[in-house]
Write an enzyme that holds these catalytic residues in place. Structure first.
Site, short mmCIF file in Angstrom:
data_model
loop_
_atom_site.label_atom_id
_atom_site.label_comp_id
_atom_site.label_asym_id
_atom_site.label_seq_id
_atom_site.Cartn_x
_atom_site.Cartn_y
_atom_site.Cartn_z
CG ASP A 248 -2.19 0.87 0.96
OD1 ASP A 248 -3.26 0.30 0.66
OD2 ASP A 248 -2.08 2.10 1.03
CB ALA A 276 0.20 -1.00 -6.46
CG ASP A 296 -10.01 -4.05 -3.46
OD1 ASP A 296 -10.79 -3.60 -4.31
OD2 ASP A 296 -10.24 -3.99 -2.24
CB CYS A 336 -14.62 0.05 -6.14
SG CYS A 336 -13.20 1.10 -5.84
N1 SAH Z 1 -8.30 -3.97 -0.40
C1 SAH Z 1 -8.73 -3.08 0.65
C2 SAH Z 1 -9.26 -1.76 0.14
C3 SAH Z 1 -8.33 -1.02 -0.76
S1 SAH Z 1 -8.69 0.67 -0.86
C4 SAH Z 1 -9.79 -3.77 1.51
O1 SAH Z 1 -10.39 -4.78 1.07
O2 SAH Z 1 -10.04 -3.31 2.62
C5 SAH Z 1 -7.40 1.26 -1.82
C6 SAH Z 1 -6.05 1.35 -1.12
O3 SAH Z 1 -5.11 1.65 -2.15
C7 SAH Z 1 -5.90 2.44 -0.08
O4 SAH Z 1 -5.45 1.87 1.10
C8 SAH Z 1 -4.84 3.40 -0.65
O5 SAH Z 1 -3.93 3.86 0.33
C9 SAH Z 1 -4.11 2.50 -1.62
N2 SAH Z 1 -3.48 3.13 -2.79
C10 SAH Z 1 -3.95 4.10 -3.59
N3 SAH Z 1 -3.13 4.31 -4.63
C11 SAH Z 1 -2.10 3.44 -4.50
C12 SAH Z 1 -0.94 3.13 -5.27
N4 SAH Z 1 -0.68 3.79 -6.40
N5 SAH Z 1 -0.13 2.16 -4.83
C13 SAH Z 1 -0.39 1.47 -3.70
N6 SAH Z 1 -1.46 1.72 -2.93
C14 SAH Z 1 -2.32 2.67 -3.33
#
Ligand code: SAH
Length: 393
Positions: A248, A276, A296, A336
């Protein structure tokens, strides 16, 4: 006729009336022939021939002027009405109690309680009142929720941006009793901490609950959870996989992920703070392999205009994840973004598969669980799409 029906009314165009006839509860400002003269609240709606169509919530400042409450124009929208409507939604969720103590009780238009969201976290509730009309019924709604759930506290997370479009303040306020900063959630045998006051959405991502349990059935070997937030997928994967890397970009989220791992006695989760996109690219360059991967991401397409660039992002992470899959590996990929419709989502996966050079089998489509009802005539009630894919060789 009920009290409300005689006090205020709206007249709508043929097109507006058609929307209700087709099962969609919204009537837009452009279809209002005669707006109500009253402040926000419930109004009786008539068509252009003065035929009563039903009762709606009225939002004077919003593009969405009217939201259907009841097709009976004689209905009285009072405490009893809210109690009945909310009770029906809660009854539908009874089976969820066996597997989880946190789920959505009211999914707004999906439960015929337009612009009203309520999530249950153990003995506490978090509500969102997302229109000027619904705000007028706050007291009746809170009363019904207390009576039906016996909750110890109710918090209003009224901070989403849509409130501004309704001319409403964005705020987080305690409505009833007390609500702790942290609440332990149980979900298919996993425990994690939700943060109702400060966490994303109402404190956690309840909308992927069933998907997390589902993917756990496929999890094996070396696993990767991208966009992990507080480790929700990683925790489920870790029970079946040898090792899980949780990625994350938020350090605060990963700190909670590590605490959640401890809470479950799981020692095989490694939390990595990274973008990511970069992480997947680097792993691909290093010719790494994972047996189980979860993607996700947050909504890349927040508006329809953002769809083209969002599609590039979805394609990129999916393509890289597909290339990283070990033979026999499983990928759970989700979106989503409301604007990325099911057909577009599936098309994106197919294109990424074609570009990956891998032979991938489509195993399951995962939509929304029963606590997030996606009504077919109301596309806005649906937003989550997920697919489980298997690398055949
Ligand atoms: N899978 C989680 C929800 C994910 S929400 C669950 O089931 O509870 C999306 C997440 O992606 C957030 O925590 C945010 O901090 C992270 N995020 C957003 N952009 C990102 C990136 N470019 N690389 C890594 N993480 C990222």
């Amino acid at each position: 006729m009920g009290k409300v029906a005689t006090t205020s009314s709206a007249r709508v165009s043929f097109k507006g009336a058609q929307r209700w006839a087709a099962g969609h509860p919204w009537i837009f400002r452009s279809d209002l022939v005669e707006p109500p003269s009253s402040p926000p609240g419930a109004v009786t709606v008539f068509d252009s021939r003065q035929k009563p169509l039903g009762i709606a919530l009225w939002s004077p400042h919003s593009e969405i002027s009217l939201r259907l409450l009841d097709t009976n124009p004689d209905a009285t929208i009072n405490a009893d009405w809210w109690h009945d409507r909310i009770a029906r939604a809660i009854q539908r969720r009874e089976s969820l109690d066996a597997h989880a103590n946190a789920f959505r009780l009211l999914h707004a238009e999906g439960d015929a309680v337009p612009s009203l969201v309520c999530d249950r976290y153990d003995r506490w509730l978090v509500v969102q009142l997302l229109s000027a009309g619904i705000e007028q019924y706050r007291a009746d709604i809170v009363k019904a929720l207390v009576a039906l759930t016996d909750a110890d506290g109710i918090l209003a997370r009224n901070d989403p941006p849509v409130r501004a479009r309704e001319g409403l303040a964005r705020e987080t306020t305690l409505l009833v009793g007390d609500v702790p900063q942290e609440i332990e959630v149980h979900e298919h045998g996993i425990r994690y901490i939700a943060a109702p006051w400060t966490g994303q959405k109402t404190g956690a991502f309840l909308d992927q609950r069933e998907a997390r349990a589902r993917i756990a059935k496929y999890a094996h070997g070396r696993a990767l959870d991208c966009f992990s937030y507080h480790g929700s997928f990683a925790l489920h994967l870790a029970r079946a996989a040898d090792h899980v890397t949780a990625i994350d970009s938020s350090r605060a989220a990963l700190e909670r992920a590590a605490q959640n791992a401890d809470r479950n006695g799981l020692t095989n989760i490694e939390c990595v703070e990274a973008n990511a996109f970069d992480y997947l690219r680097d792993q691909q360059r290093a010719r790494a392999r994972f047996d189980t991967i979860v993607l996700d991401p947050p909504a890349f397409a927040k508006t329809r205009q953002a769809l083209t660039s969002a599609l590039r992002g979805y394609h990129e992470i999916n393509l890289r994840a597909m290339k990283l899959l070990a033979p026999g590996g499983t990928l759970y990929t989700a979106s989503c973004s409301y604007h990325l419709t099911k057909p577009l989502f599936l098309e994106m996966i197919e294109r990424a598969a074609a570009d990956s050079g891998r032979r991938l089998a489509f195993r399951e489509f995962i939509g929304q669980a029963l606590d997030h009802p996606e009504v077919l005539t109301i596309p806005e009630t649906g937003y989550i799409k997920g697919a489980i894919l298997e690398a055949l060789d």
